[in-house]
Write a protein that holds these residues in place. Structure first.
Motif, PDB file in Angstrom:
ATOM      1  N   GLY A 294      32.017  62.850  42.501  1.00 61.03           N
ATOM      2  CA  GLY A 294      31.872  62.378  41.128  1.00 61.03           C
ATOM      3  C   GLY A 294      32.306  60.943  40.943  1.00 61.03           C
ATOM      4  O   GLY A 294      31.850  60.258  40.020  1.00 61.03           O
ATOM      5  N   GLY A 295      33.197  60.451  41.836  1.00 59.75           N
ATOM      6  CA  GLY A 295      33.545  59.038  41.800  1.00 59.75           C
ATOM      7  C   GLY A 295      32.347  58.194  42.203  1.00 59.75           C
ATOM      8  O   GLY A 295      32.055  57.154  41.593  1.00 59.75           O
ATOM      9  N   TYR A 296      31.659  58.643  43.251  1.00 59.51           N
ATOM     10  CA  TYR A 296      30.404  57.975  43.628  1.00 59.51           C
ATOM     11  C   TYR A 296      29.421  58.000  42.457  1.00 59.51           C
ATOM     12  O   TYR A 296      28.810  56.973  42.117  1.00 59.51           O
ATOM     13  N   MET A 297      29.271  59.166  41.836  1.00 57.34           N
ATOM     14  CA  MET A 297      28.267  59.306  40.784  1.00 57.34           C
ATOM     15  C   MET A 297      28.643  58.496  39.554  1.00 57.34           C
ATOM     16  O   MET A 297      27.751  58.007  38.835  1.00 57.34           O
ATOM     17  N   SER A 298      29.931  58.305  39.306  1.00 59.44           N
ATOM     18  CA  SER A 298      30.356  57.453  38.182  1.00 59.44           C
ATOM     19  C   SER A 298      29.896  56.018  38.404  1.00 59.44           C
ATOM     20  O   SER A 298      29.398  55.359  37.480  1.00 59.44           O
ATOM     21  N   VAL A 299      30.073  55.532  39.634  1.00 58.69           N
ATOM     22  CA  VAL A 299      29.594  54.186  39.961  1.00 58.69           C
ATOM     23  C   VAL A 299      28.073  54.129  39.842  1.00 58.69           C
ATOM     24  O   VAL A 299      27.506  53.205  39.252  1.00 58.69           O
ATOM     25  N   LYS A 300      27.408  55.138  40.392  1.00 49.76           N
ATOM     26  CA  LYS A 300      25.946  55.154  40.388  1.00 49.76           C
ATOM     27  C   LYS A 300      25.383  55.143  38.967  1.00 49.76           C
ATOM     28  O   LYS A 300      24.391  54.457  38.679  1.00 49.76           O
ATOM     29  N   MET A 301      26.028  55.884  38.076  1.00 45.55           N
ATOM     30  CA  MET A 301      25.534  55.932  36.693  1.00 45.55           C
ATOM     31  C   MET A 301      25.580  54.557  36.038  1.00 45.55           C
ATOM     32  O   MET A 301      24.697  54.203  35.246  1.00 45.55           O
ATOM     33  N   THR A 302      26.596  53.757  36.373  1.00 43.48           N
ATOM     34  CA  THR A 302      26.682  52.425  35.757  1.00 43.48           C
ATOM     35  C   THR A 302      25.711  51.442  36.378  1.00 43.48           C
ATOM     36  O   THR A 302      25.429  50.394  35.783  1.00 43.48           O
ATOM     37  N   THR A 303      25.176  51.756  37.567  1.00 47.29           N
ATOM     38  CA  THR A 303      24.139  50.898  38.136  1.00 47.29           C
ATOM     39  C   THR A 303      22.752  51.273  37.611  1.00 47.29           C
ATOM     40  O   THR A 303      21.905  50.409  37.407  1.00 47.29           O
ATOM     41  N   VAL A 304      22.541  52.563  37.390  1.00 46.30           N
ATOM     42  CA  VAL A 304      21.232  53.030  36.904  1.00 46.30           C
ATOM     43  C   VAL A 304      21.102  52.838  35.396  1.00 46.30           C
ATOM     44  O   VAL A 304      20.028  52.512  34.895  1.00 46.30           O
ATOM     45  N   TYR A 305      22.229  53.019  34.674  1.00 44.93           N
ATOM     46  CA  TYR A 305      22.216  52.892  33.209  1.00 44.93           C
ATOM     47  C   TYR A 305      23.282  51.877  32.784  1.00 44.93           C
ATOM     48  O   TYR A 305      24.340  52.232  32.272  1.00 44.93           O
ATOM     49  N   PRO A 306      23.031  50.609  33.004  1.00 43.23           N
ATOM     50  CA  PRO A 306      24.050  49.574  32.759  1.00 43.23           C
ATOM     51  C   PRO A 306      24.429  49.416  31.298  1.00 43.23           C
ATOM     52  O   PRO A 306      25.488  48.844  31.012  1.00 43.23           O
ATOM     53  N   ALA A 307      23.606  49.906  30.366  1.00 40.73           N
ATOM     54  CA  ALA A 307      23.893  49.717  28.942  1.00 40.73           C
ATOM     55  C   ALA A 307      24.418  50.976  28.270  1.00 40.73           C
ATOM     56  O   ALA A 307      24.557  51.009  27.044  1.00 40.73           O
ATOM     57  N   THR A 308      24.741  52.016  29.041  1.00 40.37           N
ATOM     58  CA  THR A 308      25.132  53.300  28.434  1.00 40.37           C
ATOM     59  C   THR A 308      26.625  53.439  28.225  1.00 40.37           C
ATOM     60  O   THR A 308      27.072  53.969  27.203  1.00 40.37           O
ATOM     61  N   PHE A 309      27.435  52.952  29.169  1.00 50.33           N
ATOM     62  CA  PHE A 309      28.847  53.313  29.185  1.00 50.33           C
ATOM     63  C   PHE A 309      29.750  52.169  28.743  1.00 50.33           C
ATOM     64  O   PHE A 309      29.553  51.019  29.131  1.00 50.33           O
ATOM     65  N   ALA A 310      30.776  52.548  27.974  1.00 49.49           N
ATOM     66  CA  ALA A 310      31.771  51.570  27.543  1.00 49.49           C
ATOM     67  C   ALA A 310      32.804  51.310  28.623  1.00 49.49           C
ATOM     68  O   ALA A 310      33.423  50.240  28.650  1.00 49.49           O
ATOM     69  N   ALA A 311      33.004  52.289  29.517  1.00 46.77           N
ATOM     70  CA  ALA A 311      33.955  52.127  30.622  1.00 46.77           C
ATOM     71  C   ALA A 311      33.690  53.194  31.658  1.00 46.77           C
ATOM     72  O   ALA A 311      33.124  54.260  31.363  1.00 46.77           O
ATOM     73  N   SER A 312      34.120  52.907  32.895  1.00 44.87           N
ATOM     74  CA  SER A 312      33.930  53.830  34.010  1.00 44.87           C
ATOM     75  C   SER A 312      35.219  53.926  34.816  1.00 44.87           C
ATOM     76  O   SER A 312      35.879  52.898  35.050  1.00 44.87           O
ATOM     77  N   VAL A 313      35.577  55.143  35.230  1.00 46.66           N
ATOM     78  CA  VAL A 313      36.784  55.359  36.039  1.00 46.66           C
ATOM     79  C   VAL A 313      36.399  56.172  37.277  1.00 46.66           C
ATOM     80  O   VAL A 313      36.485  57.408  37.284  1.00 46.66           O
ATOM     81  N   PRO A 314      35.950  55.512  38.354  1.00 48.14           N
ATOM     82  CA  PRO A 314      35.649  56.225  39.599  1.00 48.14           C
ATOM     83  C   PRO A 314      36.938  56.478  40.386  1.00 48.14           C
ATOM     84  O   PRO A 314      37.726  55.563  40.620  1.00 48.14           O
ATOM     85  N   ILE A 315      37.141  57.731  40.815  1.00 48.68           N
ATOM     86  CA  ILE A 315      38.368  58.123  41.507  1.00 48.68           C
ATOM     87  C   ILE A 315      38.002  58.554  42.926  1.00 48.68           C
ATOM     88  O   ILE A 315      37.135  59.412  43.115  1.00 48.68           O
ATOM     89  N   CYS A 316      38.652  57.978  43.913  1.00 52.50           N
ATOM     90  CA  CYS A 316      38.425  58.266  45.341  1.00 52.50           C
ATOM     91  C   CYS A 316      36.944  58.457  45.634  1.00 52.50           C
ATOM     92  O   CYS A 316      36.544  59.376  46.350  1.00 52.50           O
ATOM     93  N   GLY A 317      36.121  57.587  45.086  1.00 51.11           N
ATOM     94  CA  GLY A 317      34.675  57.717  45.214  1.00 51.11           C
ATOM     95  C   GLY A 317      34.131  57.076  46.483  1.00 51.11           C
ATOM     96  O   GLY A 317      34.818  56.325  47.183  1.00 51.11           O
ATOM     97  N   VAL A 318      32.873  57.370  46.765  1.00 52.71           N
ATOM     98  CA  VAL A 318      32.203  56.878  47.962  1.00 52.71           C
ATOM     99  C   VAL A 318      31.142  55.865  47.567  1.00 52.71           C
ATOM    100  O   VAL A 318      30.318  56.134  46.695  1.00 52.71           O
ATOM    101  N   VAL A 319      31.175  54.696  48.179  1.00 52.21           N
ATOM    102  CA  VAL A 319      30.096  53.717  48.025  1.00 52.21           C
ATOM    103  C   VAL A 319      29.508  53.347  49.379  1.00 52.21           C
ATOM    104  O   VAL A 319      28.362  52.917  49.476  1.00 52.21           O
TER     105      VAL A 319
END
Length: 414
Positions: A294-319
């Motif tokens: 889910g840390g990976y997916m948190s990062v991914k969501m902000t790349t796919v939907y750059p105008a959706t989120f006010a903030a992102s907190v990726p935890i021990c995620g994979v890039v």
């Protein structure tokens, strides 16, 4: 509030008591042939959900004298088995559970407190299947035996004829309602009980072990809330006060987010749109957080939907790539293009996801991102695996320049 019914029911005759039969030590006791039901009372600890007590529906037997209750009045045995094939791995258990206290609740029901705690065997409601990389909710069968009669306040001894297991009750989990999007992705939703006007929405994306196992027909929409406190933390009174009442949505992947992030991203976004359409949510205060997969997916969501989120907190995620030589899951160019305020969290002793190749690397590329790196994951004196740094976010522990992560998120507006 939904209650998940147990998959099997245990009916047990009280020890030494049958109608009309005199037994030494219990001969003077009045017995009841009525079945007394009991619930499994559970709590999601940082290391996963455990059954912490049993509540016996004894109020209808008449006022019971609490002085007649001891830790030895009832015996408790549990057998736990997997609901799906494990490939030979034994993820269950069968043992007696020590009763640490026996008391009456305000309704006059008997409550048996059970020994529990981080790392204890026998209390957990989930089992992890290594070959599938999944947690599943175990089939739990609790057996109660009555070792001595209890007494009413008038002194009448009572021995119970039979016990019947009922549902599993976890108030924090049960506060999240069941839903499914039109595309079929399941999710749980917490609705705030306080706050004013349009509310924030926090999207929690679970780790790899909490997805479905569709080949086995297993898609429970539960382990996202029972495996750790990631989503539950945002529904606590403390968090709700900081966010002035926030909706919390926890989608459940049909496998693992890292299996196909580009395909899952629009499915998660559809759920967000569903909540925005049906609840009074402020579209400028949608936040995303997640752990591991889910840390990976948190990062991914902000790349796919750059105008959706006010903030992102990726935890021990994979890039980075899953193994050496694989292409990165999130390319450097995408990381450098992120404009969503981002706060990354990891522990340096994480031996599941390399924190330097992933969290530190992402922090170096995401503009103006924050990062918190712990040496170990320790909470309430218990040391957890280094990968479990989501425990700190669930407790609002990370801070920079005097501001903790929940307050930082709550102040962000798109």
């Amino acid at each position: 509030m939904d209650k998940v019914l147990s998959r099997r029911v245990a009916l047990v005759t009280a020890a030494g008591v049958t109608a009309g039969l005199a037994v030494p030590g219990v001969a003077a006791a009045s017995s009841t042939d009525a079945s007394v039901g009991f619930t499994l009372d559970a709590e999601t600890l940082d290391g996963g959900e455990q059954v912490t007590s049993l509540t016996l529906d004894t109020s209808r037997l008449g006022p019971i004298d609490p002085a007649s209750l001891t830790t030895g009045t009832f015996g408790v045995h549990v057998e736990a088995t997997s609901p799906i094939d494990t490939g030979g791995q034994d993820i269950g258990y069968a043992l007696d559970r020590p009763v640490t206290a026996a008391r009456l609740d305000r309704r006059g029901n008997i409550v048996l407190e059970l020994s529990h705690g981080e790392g204890q065997t026998g209390g957990g409601t989930l089992g992890y299947i290594n070959s599938k990389g999944r947690n599943v909710r175990l089939d739990l069968v609790y057996t109660l035996t009555q070792n001595a009669p209890v007494r009413t306040r008038r002194g009448r001894p009572v021995s119970i004829g039979r016990f019947a297991q009922r549902g599993l009750v976890n108030p924090e989990v049960d506060a999240f309602t069941y839903h499914a999007s039109r595309s079929g992705m399941k999710y749980r939703l917490y609705s705030p009980t306080s706050g004013h006007g349009r509310r924030p929405l926090i999207v929690w994306l679970h780790g790899g072990g909490e997805g479905a196992s569709l080949p086995d027909g297993y898609y429970d929409n539960e382990t996202t809330l029972r495996a750790n406190r990631g989503a539950l933390g945002f529904a606590t009174r403390e968090a709700q006060g900081i966010f002035d009442g926030a909706y919390v949505v926890a989608p459940q992947s049909t496998s693992a987010w890292m299996d196909d992030g580009p395909r899952f991203a629009p499915l998660i976004h559809e759920i967000i749109r569903d909540v925005l359409r049906t609840r009074p949510v402020d579209p400028g205060r949608v936040y995303v957080a997640g752990c591991s997969n889910g840390g990976y997916m948190s990062v991914k969501m902000t790349t796919v939907y750059p105008a959706t989120f006010a903030a992102s907190v990726p935890i021990c995620g994979v890039v980075a790539g899953r193994k050496e030589g694989d292409p990165p899951l999130v390319p450097d160019a995408e990381l450098a293009a992120i404009r969503t305020p981002t706060w990354l969290v990891a522990s340096l002793d994480d031996d599941t996801v390399d924190p330097r190749a992933n969290t530190v690397h992402a922090h170096e590329l995401i503009p103006r991102s924050e990062v918190t790196l712990y040496d170990h994951v320790v909470w309430n004196g218990h040391q957890f695996p280094g990968h479990w740094s989501w425990i700190y976010v669930a407790r609002n522990d990370p801070s920079v320049r005097g501001t903790h992560v929940w307050q930082w998120m709550a102040r962000k507006h798109r």
